[in-house]
Motif scaffolding. Structure first.
Motif, PDB file in Angstrom:
ATOM      1  N   TRP A  57       0.828  -1.207   0.000  1.00 44.13           N
ATOM      2  CA  TRP A  57       0.000   0.000   0.000  1.00 44.13           C
ATOM      3  C   TRP A  57       0.863   1.258   0.000  1.00 44.13           C
ATOM      4  N   ALA A  58       1.902   1.267   0.800  1.00 38.97           N
ATOM      5  CA  ALA A  58       2.771   2.449   0.889  1.00 38.97           C
ATOM      6  C   ALA A  58       3.479   2.717  -0.439  1.00 38.97           C
ATOM      7  N   LEU A  59       3.871   1.642  -1.129  1.00 38.70           N
ATOM      8  CA  LEU A  59       4.567   1.808  -2.410  1.00 38.70           C
ATOM      9  C   LEU A  59       3.617   1.981  -3.581  1.00 38.70           C
ATOM     10  N   ARG A  60       2.304   1.911  -3.323  1.00 34.71           N
ATOM     11  CA  ARG A  60       1.278   2.048  -4.359  1.00 34.71           C
ATOM     12  C   ARG A  60       1.488   1.044  -5.499  1.00 34.71           C
ATOM     13  N   LEU A  61       1.746  -0.195  -5.136  1.00 36.89           N
ATOM     14  CA  LEU A  61       1.924  -1.240  -6.131  1.00 36.89           C
ATOM     15  C   LEU A  61       0.582  -1.588  -6.769  1.00 36.89           C
ATOM     16  N   THR A  62       0.635  -2.105  -7.981  1.00 34.11           N
ATOM     17  CA  THR A  62      -0.577  -2.542  -8.660  1.00 34.11           C
ATOM     18  C   THR A  62      -1.160  -3.753  -7.934  1.00 34.11           C
ATOM     19  N   PRO A  63      -2.457  -4.063  -8.159  1.00 34.71           N
ATOM     20  CA  PRO A  63      -3.056  -5.212  -7.459  1.00 34.71           C
ATOM     21  C   PRO A  63      -2.302  -6.522  -7.668  1.00 34.71           C
ATOM     22  N   SER A  64      -1.790  -6.754  -8.888  1.00 36.01           N
ATOM     23  CA  SER A  64      -1.061  -7.999  -9.144  1.00 36.01           C
ATOM     24  C   SER A  64       0.191  -8.086  -8.290  1.00 36.01           C
ATOM     25  N   SER A  65       0.952  -6.992  -8.218  1.00 36.24           N
ATOM     26  CA  SER A  65       2.153  -6.995  -7.390  1.00 36.24           C
ATOM     27  C   SER A  65       1.818  -7.009  -5.906  1.00 36.24           C
TER      28      SER A  65
END
Length: 377
Positions: A103-111
């Protein structure tokens, strides 16, 4: 029935896509066995299954997302295992930490989903299996690379047909709305007919959104695609036509709404309204010509404008070109016009109607802008 429709597609996935996915899984499996001496390279097979997608660009993005998620999860689990061990509470805590890091890194849902999965597996299984974390990363990379290579080299998908069909349908329906609006202005119409025309015009917005989505999907399918150079011309023609159609859709909806809200049977007897109706029919005729140009698949071979474009712009034909008839020479019926651009100069009203001048003036300005969009002025 509603539940079944949620889990089933309206159309089957292309059989070629199924075959490519199967081939990617098999190749990734045996490549991992040969390179890593792993008897059951499950994660290579999983990566291959997830990375073969409808476009090469999507495959690349999915491969990167999965690889990033695996590496991040392995690093978090390795650090936690070195510091705290691998007890039940540590595993649960690392899952929560992994979700917060994603969440903090704003990764995509897949990642983001892959990070806690990898961390949990490394802590739960890696403690009993030496080099499990490194093998998981290498298997995932091998599976993603194999899937990307197969998707790019074995008949890479090109999604041009849906875009071409969607733009063609939008062109035909938009021309039909202009024709129907011209018919409403030239013959007495009741409220039911006016309402039907307005509904038909508003439906153009959905068609435009579908066409835009189809063109965007087609453009994405050409990214990193070895077949792109041979296919891009068709898609560029559809995209250029869609830009015109988008402006014309907004114009057509506004014109139809104005006529619906301000219609009066006496409009039929106004000479200016009759000219506007004729120009609407001509605009529909010329819009269909534009659509046929796009259906041809590419721009004219010559560097200059085509005969139809010169005719649209009021330019004389070049030497050797067959002269075309003027739209007025064929009568006022749109069906009698020749297969040549029919739009003329904008209508001019010398004496405005005292009761309907607002509607007529608005329609005249709309007709002028429609003409500019169609003839590219």
């Amino acid at each position: 029935m509603h539940l079944v429709s949620r889990i089933r597609q309206t159309r089957r996935t292309p059989l070629l896509q199924v075959a490519k996915t199967s081939a990617a899984v098999v190749v990734a499996w045996f490549a991992s066995v040969a390179l890593l001496q792993q008897p059951l390279p499950i994660f290579a097979a999983i990566a291959a299954l997830l990375v073969v997608l409808p476009s090469v660009n999507q495959s690349l993005v999915r491969g990167l997302e999965r690889s990033v998620g695996v590496v991040a999860g392995v690093l978090i689990a390795f650090a936690a295992g070195q510091l705290f061990g691998a007890s039940t509470w540590i595993v649960l805590g690392i899952v929560v930490v992994s979700l917060l890091v994603s969440w903090a890194l704003r990764l995509t849902p897949s990642s983001a989903n892959q990070v806690p999965i990898s961390a949990m597996l490394v802590l739960a299984i890696g403690a009993q299996t030496p080099d499990y974390a490194l093998d998981r990363v290498l298997e995932t990379v091998i599976g993603a690379v194999v899937a990307l290579a197969i998707n790019a080299l074995v008949v890479p998908p090109v999604l041009l047909a849906p875009a071409h069909l969607a733009v063609g349908r939008l062109t035909r329906d938009l021309a039909a709305v202009l024709d129907e609006l011209g018919a409403v202005l030239s013959t007495p119409s009741d409220r039911e007919r006016l309402g039907a025309v307005l509904v038909q015009a508003r439906g153009l917005r959905d068609l435009q959104a579908k066409a835009a989505a189809a063109v965007a999907a087609g453009e994405e399918s050409l990214m990193l695609n070895p077949r792109a150079s041979r296919q891009r011309t068709v898609l560029e023609a559809d995209a250029a036509l869609l830009v015109r159609l988008t402006a014309l859709v907004h114009r057509a909806v506004g014109m139809t709404r104005s006529v619906h809200d301000n219609y009066d049977v006496e409009l039929v007897d106004d000479p200016a309204v009759g000219q506007i109706a004729e120009e609407l029919h001509r605009a529909a005729h010329d819009l269909r010509l534009r659509g046929r140009e796009a259906e041809a698949g590419s721009a004219p071979a010559s560097s200059g404008p085509s005969p139809d474009e010169r005719r649209l712009r009021g330019q004389p034909p070049l030497d050797g070109e067959r002269p075309v008839l003027d739209a007025g020479d064929a009568g006022t019926s749109p069906d009698a016009w020749p297969e040549a651009p029919a739009l003329t100069a904008p209508v001019r009203v010398l004496r405005p109607d005292p009761e309907h001048w607002v509607l007529i003036g608005s329609l005249l300005e709309d007709i002028r802008r429609v003409r500019e969009e169609i003839i590219d002025e």
